[in-house]
Scaffold this motif. Structure first.
Motif, PDB file in Angstrom:
ATOM      1  N   ASP A  72       0.819  -1.210   0.000  1.00 25.78           N
ATOM      2  CA  ASP A  72       0.000   0.000   0.000  1.00 25.78           C
ATOM      3  C   ASP A  72       0.856   1.263   0.000  1.00 25.78           C
ATOM      4  O   ASP A  72       0.458   2.286  -0.546  1.00 25.78           O
ATOM      5  N   GLY A  73       2.028   1.203   0.624  1.00 24.95           N
ATOM      6  CA  GLY A  73       2.849   2.392   0.777  1.00 24.95           C
ATOM      7  C   GLY A  73       3.714   2.725  -0.428  1.00 24.95           C
ATOM      8  O   GLY A  73       3.788   3.877  -0.851  1.00 24.95           O
ATOM      9  N   CYS A  74       4.379   1.711  -0.985  1.00 24.79           N
ATOM     10  CA  CYS A  74       5.352   2.008  -2.045  1.00 24.79           C
ATOM     11  C   CYS A  74       5.062   1.317  -3.373  1.00 24.79           C
ATOM     12  O   CYS A  74       5.756   1.547  -4.354  1.00 24.79           O
ATOM     13  N   GLY A  75       4.064   0.442  -3.418  1.00 28.21           N
ATOM     14  CA  GLY A  75       3.717  -0.220  -4.676  1.00 28.21           C
ATOM     15  C   GLY A  75       4.597  -1.414  -5.022  1.00 28.21           C
ATOM     16  O   GLY A  75       4.569  -1.909  -6.143  1.00 28.21           O
ATOM     17  N   TYR A  76       5.394  -1.915  -4.082  1.00 25.87           N
ATOM     18  CA  TYR A  76       6.277  -3.061  -4.323  1.00 25.87           C
ATOM     19  C   TYR A  76       5.447  -4.328  -4.538  1.00 25.87           C
ATOM     20  O   TYR A  76       4.446  -4.554  -3.860  1.00 25.87           O
ATOM     21  N   ASP A  77       5.863  -5.177  -5.468  1.00 26.85           N
ATOM     22  CA  ASP A  77       5.167  -6.416  -5.790  1.00 26.85           C
ATOM     23  C   ASP A  77       5.455  -7.458  -4.711  1.00 26.85           C
ATOM     24  O   ASP A  77       6.517  -8.077  -4.691  1.00 26.85           O
ATOM     25  N   LEU A  78       4.487  -7.658  -3.800  1.00 25.78           N
ATOM     26  CA  LEU A  78       4.687  -8.590  -2.688  1.00 25.78           C
ATOM     27  C   LEU A  78       4.506 -10.044  -3.107  1.00 25.78           C
ATOM     28  O   LEU A  78       4.999 -10.945  -2.434  1.00 25.78           O
ATOM     29  N   ALA A  79       3.799 -10.288  -4.192  1.00 27.23           N
ATOM     30  CA  ALA A  79       3.584 -11.665  -4.634  1.00 27.23           C
ATOM     31  C   ALA A  79       4.872 -12.266  -5.193  1.00 27.23           C
ATOM     32  O   ALA A  79       5.229 -13.403  -4.899  1.00 27.23           O
ATOM     33  N   GLU A  80       5.611 -11.484  -5.981  1.00 25.65           N
ATOM     34  CA  GLU A  80       6.828 -11.991  -6.609  1.00 25.65           C
ATOM     35  C   GLU A  80       8.092 -11.610  -5.849  1.00 25.65           C
ATOM     36  O   GLU A  80       9.096 -12.305  -5.904  1.00 25.65           O
ATOM     37  N   ARG A  81       8.071 -10.473  -5.140  1.00 24.98           N
ATOM     38  CA  ARG A  81       9.206  -9.952  -4.362  1.00 24.98           C
ATOM     39  C   ARG A  81      10.504  -9.912  -5.181  1.00 24.98           C
ATOM     40  O   ARG A  81      11.501 -10.556  -4.834  1.00 24.98           O
ATOM     41  N   PRO A  82      10.525  -9.155  -6.287  1.00 21.61           N
ATOM     42  CA  PRO A  82      11.748  -9.100  -7.099  1.00 21.61           C
ATOM     43  C   PRO A  82      12.877  -8.352  -6.380  1.00 21.61           C
ATOM     44  O   PRO A  82      12.638  -7.361  -5.692  1.00 21.61           O
ATOM     45  N   ARG A  83      14.086  -8.868  -6.535  1.00 24.66           N
ATOM     46  CA  ARG A  83      15.286  -8.231  -5.969  1.00 24.66           C
ATOM     47  C   ARG A  83      16.365  -8.230  -7.040  1.00 24.66           C
ATOM     48  O   ARG A  83      16.437  -9.143  -7.853  1.00 24.66           O
ATOM     49  N   PHE A  84      17.217  -7.212  -7.002  1.00 20.90           N
ATOM     50  CA  PHE A  84      18.246  -7.046  -8.023  1.00 20.90           C
ATOM     51  C   PHE A  84      19.582  -6.728  -7.363  1.00 20.90           C
ATOM     52  O   PHE A  84      19.618  -6.134  -6.282  1.00 20.90           O
ATOM     53  N   VAL A  92      21.462  -4.833  -2.255  1.00 25.73           N
ATOM     54  CA  VAL A  92      20.283  -5.337  -2.948  1.00 25.73           C
ATOM     55  C   VAL A  92      19.368  -4.163  -3.280  1.00 25.73           C
ATOM     56  O   VAL A  92      19.131  -3.296  -2.441  1.00 25.73           O
ATOM     57  N   ALA A  93      18.861  -4.153  -4.501  1.00 30.15           N
ATOM     58  CA  ALA A  93      17.891  -3.140  -4.932  1.00 30.15           C
ATOM     59  C   ALA A  93      16.566  -3.845  -5.191  1.00 30.15           C
ATOM     60  O   ALA A  93      16.520  -5.038  -5.469  1.00 30.15           O
ATOM     61  N   PHE A  94      15.481  -3.075  -5.108  1.00 31.17           N
ATOM     62  CA  PHE A  94      14.153  -3.657  -5.294  1.00 31.17           C
ATOM     63  C   PHE A  94      13.515  -3.240  -6.618  1.00 31.17           C
ATOM     64  O   PHE A  94      12.357  -3.537  -6.866  1.00 31.17           O
TER      65      PHE A  94
END
Length: 144
Positions: A72-84, A92-94
């Motif tokens: 809700d706060g930042c729009g990060y994809d919680l289902a896939e949780r991508p990391r780079f 680690v970047a998101f």
């Protein structure tokens, strides 16, 4: 605390008939309830902590509702949780893009569900099992 006490009491209820079948007394029932109930309580705590930890956003740290697909706060994809991460291994970047060193960020493998706390409890349980079996074998050897 209540759930831990309930697991110890439930273990005592299960262990009492088993100990009576093999001729154990009240001390053996109490020992079984504390040891096996304590291990079961530790497993319950690990699962609870893991569930709470997975409901938190990796990027901003806000708690989320169970089953939320996007933070809700930042729009990060919680289902896939991508990391780079770049090939040099800098932080680690998101989100995809460039590392401060100028290299392109590469996608990391998905995070596994088993976390450090679960592995630590499993290792502790394995060492406790080895210790209990060793003590039992030594006591049998001394009694014979």
């Amino acid at each position: 605390m209540g759930l831990a006490a309930a697991t110890v009491a439930g273990t005592a209820v299960v262990a009492t008939p088993l100990e009576l079948l093999v001729g154990g007394g009240p001390l053996a029932v109490a020992f079984d309830a504390v040891v096996f109930g304590g291990l079961l309580a530790a497993a319950v705590v690990v699962v609870y902590l893991h569930r709470v930890d997975t409901r938190r956003c990796d990027r901003c740290g806000r708690p989320q509702e169970a089953g939320a697909a996007v933070c809700d706060g930042c729009g990060y994809d919680l289902a896939e949780r991508p990391r780079f991460r770049c090939e040099q291994g800098h932080g680690v970047a998101f989100a995809p893009g460039l590392c401060p060193c100028g290299r392109r960020l590469r996608r990391l493998a998905p995070v596994h569900d088993v976390n450090r706390r679960a592995l630590a409890v499993l290792k502790l349980g394995a060492w406790a099992l080895v210790w209990l079996l060793s003590v039992g074998l030594v006591l049998r050897w001394l009694a014979s």
